[in-house]
Design a protein around this motif. Structure first.
Motif, PDB file in Angstrom:
ATOM      1  N   LYS A  13     -34.463 -40.270   3.148  1.00 45.29           N
ATOM      2  CA  LYS A  13     -33.066 -40.312   3.595  1.00 45.29           C
ATOM      3  C   LYS A  13     -32.960 -40.108   5.101  1.00 45.29           C
ATOM      4  O   LYS A  13     -32.105 -40.669   5.762  1.00 45.29           O
ATOM      5  N   TYR A  14     -33.857 -39.281   5.636  1.00 39.42           N
ATOM      6  CA  TYR A  14     -33.800 -38.975   7.061  1.00 39.42           C
ATOM      7  C   TYR A  14     -34.923 -39.647   7.846  1.00 39.42           C
ATOM      8  O   TYR A  14     -35.289 -39.219   8.933  1.00 39.42           O
ATOM      9  N   ASN A  15     -35.448 -40.689   7.260  1.00 33.44           N
ATOM     10  CA  ASN A  15     -36.488 -41.486   7.923  1.00 33.44           C
ATOM     11  C   ASN A  15     -37.664 -40.640   8.394  1.00 33.44           C
ATOM     12  O   ASN A  15     -38.190 -40.823   9.474  1.00 33.44           O
TER      13      ASN A  15
HETATM   14  C1  LIG Z   1     -33.034 -44.533   8.920  1.00 32.91           C
HETATM   15  O1  LIG Z   1     -33.494 -45.807   9.295  1.00 32.91           O
HETATM   16  C2  LIG Z   1     -32.619 -46.863   8.927  1.00 32.91           C
HETATM   17  C3  LIG Z   1     -33.283 -48.190   9.255  1.00 32.91           C
HETATM   18  O2  LIG Z   1     -34.009 -48.095  10.438  1.00 32.91           O
HETATM   19  C4  LIG Z   1     -31.292 -46.699   9.663  1.00 32.91           C
HETATM   20  O3  LIG Z   1     -30.385 -47.697   9.262  1.00 32.91           O
HETATM   21  C5  LIG Z   1     -30.719 -45.333   9.303  1.00 32.91           C
HETATM   22  O4  LIG Z   1     -29.533 -45.088  10.036  1.00 32.91           O
HETATM   23  C6  LIG Z   1     -31.706 -44.226   9.577  1.00 32.91           C
HETATM   24  N1  LIG Z   1     -31.186 -42.981   9.024  1.00 32.91           N
HETATM   25  C7  LIG Z   1     -31.175 -41.846   9.679  1.00 32.91           C
HETATM   26  C8  LIG Z   1     -30.595 -40.658   8.960  1.00 32.91           C
HETATM   27  O5  LIG Z   1     -31.629 -41.726  10.799  1.00 32.91           O
END
Ligand SMILES: *[C@@H]1O[C@H](CO)[C@@H](O)[C@H](O)[C@H]1NC(C)=O
Ligand SMILES: *[C@@H]1O[C@H](CO)[C@@H](O)[C@H](O)[C@H]1NC(C)=O
Ligand SMILES: *[C@@H]1O[C@H](CO)[C@@H](O)[C@H](O)[C@H]1NC(C)=O
Ligand SMILES: *[C@@H]1O[C@H](CO)[C@@H](O)[C@H](O)[C@H]1NC(C)=O
Ligand SMILES: *[C@@H]1O[C@H](CO)[C@@H](O)[C@H](O)[C@H]1NC(C)=O
Length: 392
Positions: free
Chosen positions: A171-173
């Motif tokens: 969720k938080y990449n």
């Molecule tokens: C995670 O990565 C996606 C795709 O790169 C992006 O759309 C999303 O906003 C990111 N989420 C966070 C919580 O940073």
């Protein structure tokens, strides 16, 4: 998920020595404290009488049915809840509230929620296998019950912990990050909370075991001794007198005494006596001695029948207000393999090891609100053979 369990299992092997020092057996007299709040209270478990939930939105994960057989790949759906409103992402801690031996209806808005808010924690709560909607099988045959154990439940928690961490990381990449996990539980789930910390110290930063039932005492008469002390000499004497009177009526074959308590359904005298003993204990265990002792003292003074007075308390307070059910004391429940879904986790409830309450004649094993469902959990918690539980 298979490999996650395998990793956890491997790690666990190294913990055998540390875990072996843990006494596996739970207090027999703790039976009463496994009580849930009455249905109307809305659940939420320990740490405060929650009457609301933060969330009841269901989530599901695929859980391993048998964590100890690598050739068995069966899975079942385990329900869980999450509440992220307080979470200070992505570095806040995660509080895992362990749901115990009953249906888990959501994350309660209780004291734990207050603490979560303060610490910016995510709240998560998985349902215990075989309860509520997390039953691997529809029917509780002996065959199907073999995977119901606190040992399996601990590994469920470990697998859940890894699964949820990965979900949150995604969720938080993030990848491979570990939040600070804390586990919480009360009563049986309190024991799980303590055992989890001992067994998987690398998966948590800490554990809170509220009323954790980690020490079993055979024939735990001290529980009732404490009830007697808490009652005080006058009330204790009244309760003992009632015991004698009820006993006499049962022995003389007068089943009308059960009628007085609205408990004619309980054919087994032991079931009936357990109901009475539990009803009395509850007043002290939950801090309302006056609701029982005041009318008894008054009846003693004004010459009212003690048994009738006690029966009023049982009916009005224990059953009426507290929400206990007479039928739940009927050991016939144990034979039911297809229990109806109910507040009490499809009636799969703990079989109580109940050797002694204030009544010495209470029978040894008394099922309460129960089917055979939790025999396994309890056999494991209580039996000598299974005292090696942690030594996997
Ligand atoms: C995670 O990565 C996606 C795709 O790169 C992006 O759309 C999303 O906003 C990111 N989420 C966070 C919580 O940073
Ligand atoms: C669980 O397993 C089923 C069947 O393999 C799959 O369709 C589903 O997406 C899985 N669910 C989760 C939450 O991983
Ligand atoms: C997170 O915890 C897992 C399980 O203990 C461990 O394998 C992994 O190396 C940890 N990750 C980090 C970044 O510390
Ligand atoms: C339990 O302990 C009490 C008090 O010490 C004793 O009288 C009773 O016989 C014991 N019962 C069993 C089943 O061991
Ligand atoms: C005596 O005490 C009992 C128990 O509190 C009460 O229910 C009853 O009304 C009292 N009777 C009289 C005559 O005061």
């Amino acid at each position: 998920m298979g490999s996650a369990s395998a990793r956890i299992a491997t790690a666990a092997v190294h913990l055998v020595t540390a875990a072996a020092i843990l006494l596996m057996l739970a207090r027999g007299g703790e039976a009463v404290s496994l009580w849930l709040p009455p249905p109307t209270a809305g659940g939420g478990g320990f740490l405060g009488g929650a009457d609301r939930y933060l969330t009841r939105e269901e989530h599901w994960m695929n859980q391993t049915l048998d964590h100890f057989n690598p050739t068995d790949h069966r899975q079942f759906k385990q329900r869980y809840y999450e509440f992220l409103d307080y979470y200070r992402a992505p570095n806040g801690p995660i509080f895992l509230y362990i749901c115990g031996e009953s249906t888990c209806n959501g994350i309660g808005n209780n004291y734990l929620a207050v603490v979560a808010k303060k610490f910016g924690a995510a709240l998560v709560s998985p349902e215990h296998r075989y309860y509520g909607k997390s039953s691997p099988f529809n029917s509780l045959t002996t065959e199907n019950l073999q995977f119901l154990s606190s040992k399996q439940a601990l590994f469920d928690l470990a697998v859940f912990r890894q699964y949820y961490q990965e979900t949150l990381n995604a969720k938080y990449n993030r990848s491979g990050a570990n939040s600070s996990w804390f586990v919480f539980g009360g009563s049986y789930a309190g024991a799980l909370s303590a055992w989890f910390r001992l067994k998987f110290p690398h998966l948590t930063c800490g554990s809170l075991a509220s009323s954790g039932v980690v020490l079993a005492v055979y024939n735990f008469t001290d529980f009732d001794k404490q009830i007697g002390i808490s009652a005080g000499p006058e009330c204790k004497a009244a309760l003992q007198e009632i015991t004698g009177l009820v006993d006499g009526q049962l022995q003389s074959g007068r089943n009308s005494v059960k009628e007085l308590f609205g408990a004619t359904k309980l054919e087994n005298d032991g079931d009936f006596l357990y109901l009475l003993a539990d009803a009395a204990a509850i007043a002290f265990q939950y801090g309302n001695p006056d609701v029982l002792c005041s009318p008894l003292a008054e009846a003693k003074k004004n010459g009212t029948d003690l048994v009738e007075t006690f029966a009023s308390y049982v009916k009005d307070y224990y059953i009426g207000k507290f929400g206990a059910s007479v039928a739940s004391y009927d050991q016939q429940y144990l034979k039911n393999t297809t229990p109806a879904e109910s507040y009490y986790g499809g009636t799969k409830f703990a079989v109580r090891l109940h050797i002694s309450r204030w009544h010495q004649k209470t029978i040894v094993f008394v099922p309460q609100r129960s089917t055979r469902g939790t025999i396994w959990t309890c056999a494991e918690m209580f039996s000598a053979k299974e005292s090696t539980l942690m030594s996997l």
